[in-house]
Every structure is written in C-alpha cells, then in structure tokens.
Design a protein around this motif. Structure first.
Motif, mmCIF file in Angstrom:
data_model
loop_
_atom_site.group_PDB
_atom_site.id
_atom_site.type_symbol
_atom_site.label_atom_id
_atom_site.label_comp_id
_atom_site.label_asym_id
_atom_site.label_seq_id
_atom_site.Cartn_x
_atom_site.Cartn_y
_atom_site.Cartn_z
ATOM 1 N N VAL A 104 8.600 -10.540 -13.082
ATOM 2 C CA VAL A 104 9.371 -9.891 -12.648
ATOM 3 C C VAL A 104 7.812 -8.566 -11.964
ATOM 4 C CG1 VAL A 104 9.899 -6.982 -12.510
ATOM 5 C CG2 VAL A 104 11.246 -9.215 -13.112
ATOM 6 N N GLU A 105 6.710 -8.566 -13.035
ATOM 7 C CA GLU A 105 5.732 -7.794 -13.284
ATOM 8 C C GLU A 105 4.787 -8.486 -11.993
ATOM 9 O OE1 GLU A 105 4.163 -8.299 -17.340
ATOM 10 O OE2 GLU A 105 5.368 -6.146 -17.993
ATOM 11 N N ALA A 106 4.687 -9.844 -12.159
ATOM 12 C CA ALA A 106 3.573 -10.287 -11.003
ATOM 13 C C ALA A 106 4.123 -10.339 -9.482
ATOM 14 C CB ALA A 106 3.468 -11.856 -10.816
ATOM 15 N N LYS A 107 5.626 -10.042 -9.654
ATOM 16 C CA LYS A 107 6.180 -9.512 -7.919
ATOM 17 C C LYS A 107 5.789 -7.892 -7.825
ATOM 18 C CE LYS A 107 7.969 -13.266 -7.019
ATOM 19 N NZ LYS A 107 7.661 -14.582 -5.083
ATOM 20 N N GLN A 108 5.827 -6.940 -9.199
ATOM 21 C CA GLN A 108 5.985 -5.584 -9.227
ATOM 22 C C GLN A 108 4.100 -5.539 -8.402
ATOM 23 O OE1 GLN A 108 8.372 -3.411 -9.427
ATOM 24 N NE2 GLN A 108 6.863 -1.804 -8.486
ATOM 25 N N LYS A 109 3.347 -6.168 -9.182
ATOM 26 C CA LYS A 109 1.841 -6.458 -8.784
ATOM 27 C C LYS A 109 1.313 -6.362 -7.928
ATOM 28 C CE LYS A 109 -2.513 -7.517 -10.595
ATOM 29 N NZ LYS A 109 -3.776 -7.987 -9.040
ATOM 30 N N ALA A 110 2.260 -8.089 -7.083
ATOM 31 C CA ALA A 110 2.260 -7.863 -5.377
ATOM 32 C C ALA A 110 2.589 -7.355 -3.942
ATOM 33 C CB ALA A 110 3.210 -8.973 -4.998
ATOM 34 N N ASN A 111 3.543 -6.699 -4.796
ATOM 35 C CA ASN A 111 4.547 -5.105 -4.139
ATOM 36 C C ASN A 111 3.058 -4.105 -3.420
ATOM 37 O OD1 ASN A 111 6.197 -6.487 -2.929
ATOM 38 N ND2 ASN A 111 8.045 -5.772 -5.201
ATOM 39 N N ASP A 112 2.205 -3.958 -5.327
ATOM 40 C CA ASP A 112 1.284 -2.883 -4.681
ATOM 41 C C ASP A 112 0.598 -3.055 -4.461
ATOM 42 O OD1 ASP A 112 3.262 -1.099 -6.487
ATOM 43 O OD2 ASP A 112 2.160 -1.960 -8.094
ATOM 44 N N ASP A 113 -0.435 -4.158 -4.257
ATOM 45 C CA ASP A 113 -1.527 -4.797 -3.954
ATOM 46 C C ASP A 113 -0.624 -4.417 -2.098
ATOM 47 O OD1 ASP A 113 -2.427 -4.981 -6.183
ATOM 48 O OD2 ASP A 113 -2.021 -7.265 -5.883
ATOM 49 N N SER A 114 0.146 -4.987 -1.534
ATOM 50 C CA SER A 114 0.422 -4.964 -0.690
ATOM 51 C C SER A 114 0.833 -3.798 0.429
ATOM 52 C CB SER A 114 1.921 -6.120 0.297
ATOM 53 O OG SER A 114 1.761 -7.015 0.145
ATOM 54 N N ALA A 115 1.217 -2.962 -1.120
ATOM 55 C CA ALA A 115 1.076 -1.313 -0.487
ATOM 56 C C ALA A 115 0.171 -0.528 0.294
ATOM 57 C CB ALA A 115 1.220 -0.803 -1.007
ATOM 58 N N ALA A 116 -0.477 -1.291 -1.227
ATOM 59 C CA ALA A 116 -2.114 -0.711 -0.769
ATOM 60 C C ALA A 116 -2.841 -0.934 0.465
ATOM 61 C CB ALA A 116 -3.459 -0.951 -2.220
ATOM 62 N N GLU A 117 -2.503 -2.564 0.504
ATOM 63 C CA GLU A 117 -3.257 -2.864 1.533
ATOM 64 C C GLU A 117 -2.698 -2.208 3.361
ATOM 65 O OE1 GLU A 117 -3.425 -7.033 4.554
ATOM 66 O OE2 GLU A 117 -2.253 -6.662 2.297
ATOM 67 N N VAL A 118 -1.171 -1.840 3.529
ATOM 68 C CA VAL A 118 -0.796 -0.882 4.381
ATOM 69 C C VAL A 118 -1.319 0.125 4.162
ATOM 70 C CG1 VAL A 118 1.228 0.058 4.577
ATOM 71 C CG2 VAL A 118 1.226 -2.574 4.020
ATOM 72 N N GLU A 119 -1.239 1.050 3.426
ATOM 73 C CA GLU A 119 -2.138 2.219 2.915
ATOM 74 C C GLU A 119 -3.759 2.451 4.218
ATOM 75 O OE1 GLU A 119 -2.283 6.176 3.209
ATOM 76 O OE2 GLU A 119 -0.219 4.677 2.796
ATOM 77 N N ALA A 120 -4.216 0.914 3.503
ATOM 78 C CA ALA A 120 -5.567 0.962 3.973
ATOM 79 C C ALA A 120 -5.398 0.683 5.954
ATOM 80 C CB ALA A 120 -6.629 -0.193 3.914
ATOM 81 N N LEU A 121 -4.728 0.508 6.420
ATOM 82 C CA LEU A 121 -4.449 0.149 7.631
ATOM 83 C C LEU A 121 -3.868 0.452 8.372
ATOM 84 C CD1 LEU A 121 -2.910 -3.714 7.649
ATOM 85 C CD2 LEU A 121 -4.704 -2.917 8.266
ATOM 86 N N ARG A 122 -2.794 1.451 7.347
ATOM 87 C CA ARG A 122 -2.268 3.038 7.815
ATOM 88 C C ARG A 122 -3.680 3.807 8.322
ATOM 89 N NH1 ARG A 122 1.199 3.841 4.625
ATOM 90 N NH2 ARG A 122 2.847 3.412 5.673
ATOM 91 N N THR A 123 -4.461 4.181 7.304
ATOM 92 C CA THR A 123 -5.747 4.803 7.556
ATOM 93 C C THR A 123 -6.603 4.935 8.825
ATOM 94 O OG1 THR A 123 -5.622 5.330 5.095
ATOM 95 C CG2 THR A 123 -7.802 5.680 6.162
ATOM 96 N N GLU A 124 -7.004 3.346 8.845
ATOM 97 C CA GLU A 124 -7.519 2.724 10.148
ATOM 98 C C GLU A 124 -6.783 2.896 11.099
ATOM 99 O OE1 GLU A 124 -9.981 -1.017 11.941
ATOM 100 O OE2 GLU A 124 -8.523 -1.662 10.293
ATOM 101 N N GLY A 287 6.078 5.015 2.204
ATOM 102 C CA GLY A 287 5.511 3.768 2.441
ATOM 103 C C GLY A 287 6.031 3.403 2.987
ATOM 104 N N THR A 288 7.297 3.316 3.688
ATOM 105 C CA THR A 288 7.509 2.272 4.895
ATOM 106 C C THR A 288 8.345 3.126 5.710
ATOM 107 O OG1 THR A 288 7.451 -0.017 3.116
ATOM 108 C CG2 THR A 288 8.630 0.015 5.084
#
Length: 298
Positions: A104-124, A287-288
């Motif tokens: 669960v913690e690994a999946k949560q971290k993967a989701n957080d990383d994906s959210a950070a990537e989405v935020e960076a792409l949204r800024t671009e 986020g989405t």
C-alpha cells in the motif's frame, strides 16, 4: 382369576330357585396384574432361554464395539490435524500484514510521484498555453480561461480566507475515525457527515474555493467514508482535518452566526477541538480534472 361368580338367592315362591351371575370388580385388573408379573413377552422370553441354553448370551450393543471406539478416536484426530493445518500461524499472518502495508505504501508513493509529474506537465502546459493565448485576437480570452479554471478547481487559488481545524477527542478510537456518532458506533470520532456540514456551511457563507487537507472540493467531489477513513476525492484523510476556504471578508461572520456555527458548538461540547483563523490562504488545484464538455475557441 375367575371373572364371574355365581350367587344363589332365595326363591320368591316355594319350590323354585334363581341363579344370578355377578361380575367380579377385580376382573378388569387382571391384565394389569399379569403385565406386572410377566413384563417380558412369552415369545421373547423363550428366545432368551434358548440363547442362554446354547451359550450365545446377550447381543452386544453397537456402542460398546471396540472398532467403533477406535474409529471415533481416529476421526477426531484427523479433524484436529486438519484444523491445525488450516490455521494460519501468527508469525505468517503478521508477515502478510507487513507485506500488505508495504504494498500500500509503495502504491501510494507511486501515486504521489505520478501526481508530481502531472503537476510539472501541467505547469509546462500552462506556460505553452499562455504564450499561445497572447497570439489570439480576443484579449479577454486568457482572463476567461483563468476564471474558468478557478471555478472548476483546475488552478490553485490564493487570497484572504478562513481556516477551520477539527481534531478528534483524545479518547477517540484511531481505527474508527469515520464512525457516525449518531449511530452509536463511536461517539468520539468525527464523521464524514460532520465534515460535509462544515464544507456546505462555508459554501453558503460565500466561499469561492474550499479544500480539506489539501484536497480541492469541486462540484464533482464527494466526502464519504470507507471502513475507518474519511475519503475526499477518493483519498483517505487523517485527523486533524484542516478545512481551508477563500471568500469575502464577511464570510467568517456568516459562517459562525449561522447553522454551521451552532453545529461546531455542539461538536465542542462533545470534546472536539476546533479552531478558526482568518488570513491569506492557498487552496490547491485538484489533482485530476475530467473534461465532460468542451468546444473549440476561435
């Protein structure tokens, strides 16, 4: 025993006699007396005498058979062994629980990383869109788009607002954070319906943007419970619950003087810790964002 007896009576006229047959009162008890003296049927009694004469003796009851006793003991042993084999040891159960927590913690971290990537792409994307909007003929197109993003929760909003922090009492169950106090499950834990009252009270007081523990509340958001957690945008929240809202200067007065203020007062009487503060706050973007309707702008 004779069932009847004869009684001679004196003649009514000289030279004649009369016999009267009278039933014995004890004759009806003859069958009972016979059953008491000989309780066993004569046929069964004859068979028993023949068995005793031939040496066969009495037939053993099935319950006293040694084979049956051994079979019962063997079946009990097999059932006990099967139950012991099916039982999961405590160490194995603990290891499985730890593995599930790690997953669960690994999946949560993967989701957080994906959210950070989405935020960076949204800024671009915002940067590229801004440069594209400057080349449009409509001068107010950028302002309209920004206002629409704020309304839909696609963009972060900063400004003067109100912050409401709610904490469960110290004796609240940690695994029942969302049990409804009106159902009697746990009277000392905040319910999802309590959080809904606070959010709706802020909207009715003039709030233009609201978030709970960093989760933006939009028209598509839902505050609900699942198991022992309160979910906002399908993300579990933990106490304390921080509700942030941006709105006009009189929003706090309307919020505290209305129904929501009375509701918070009732929560305080139930030993909930509630604090409110006013100042410049930031409500993050959702986020989405799922677009259901769109049309080209020319």
């Amino acid at each position: 025993m004779a069932p009847h007896r004869l009684i001679r009576r004196k003649p009514r006229s000289p030279g004649t006699t009369r016999e009267v047959r009278v039933q014995d009162p004890a004759a009806s008890m003859a069958l009972i007396f016979d059953a008491m003296k000989r309780p066993i049927d004569p046929l069964y009694e004859d068979v028993a005498r023949k068995r005793e004469a031939t040496g066969e003796g009495l037939v053993r009851r099935p319950g006293r058979s040694p084979l049956l006793v051994v079979t019962v003991i063997a079946l009990g042993f097999l059932l006990g062994a099967a139950a012991h084999a099916l039982r999961v040891p405590d160490s194995v159960q603990a290891d499985r629980h730890a593995q599930l927590v790690e997953q669960v913690e690994a999946k949560q971290k993967a989701n957080d990383d994906s959210a950070a990537e989405v935020e960076a792409l949204r800024t671009e994307l915002d940067s590229n869109r801004s440069s594209a909007l400057t080349r449009q003929e409509r001068s107010n197109l950028s302002a309209d788009l920004t206002a629409g993003e704020r309304t839909a929760g696609a963009a972060a909003v900063s400004g003067p607002g109100l912050t409401v922090v709610i904490e469960n009492p110290e004796d609240a169950e940690p695994d029942a954070a969302d049990s409804d106090p009106r159902t009697g499950e746990d009277e000392n834990a905040l319910a999802s319906s309590d959080l809904q009252h606070v959010i709706n009270g802020l909207w009715s007081s003039g709030a233009t943007a609201v978030s709970v523990n960093g989760q933006r509340i939009t028209s598509l958001s839902a505050v609900r419970f699942a198991g022992s957690a309160i979910l906002v945008n399908y993300r579990p929240l933990a106490t304390p619950y921080t509700v942030t809202a941006i709105g006009p200067s009189d929003m706090q007065n309307k919020f505290e003087s209305g129904f929501s203020g009375d509701y918070l007062t009732s929560l305080r009487k139930s030993d909930f810790t509630i604090s409110t503060s006013r100042g410049n706050v930031t409500v993050p973007a959702q986020g989405t964002i799922r677009i259901a309707h769109a049309q080209p702008v020319r």
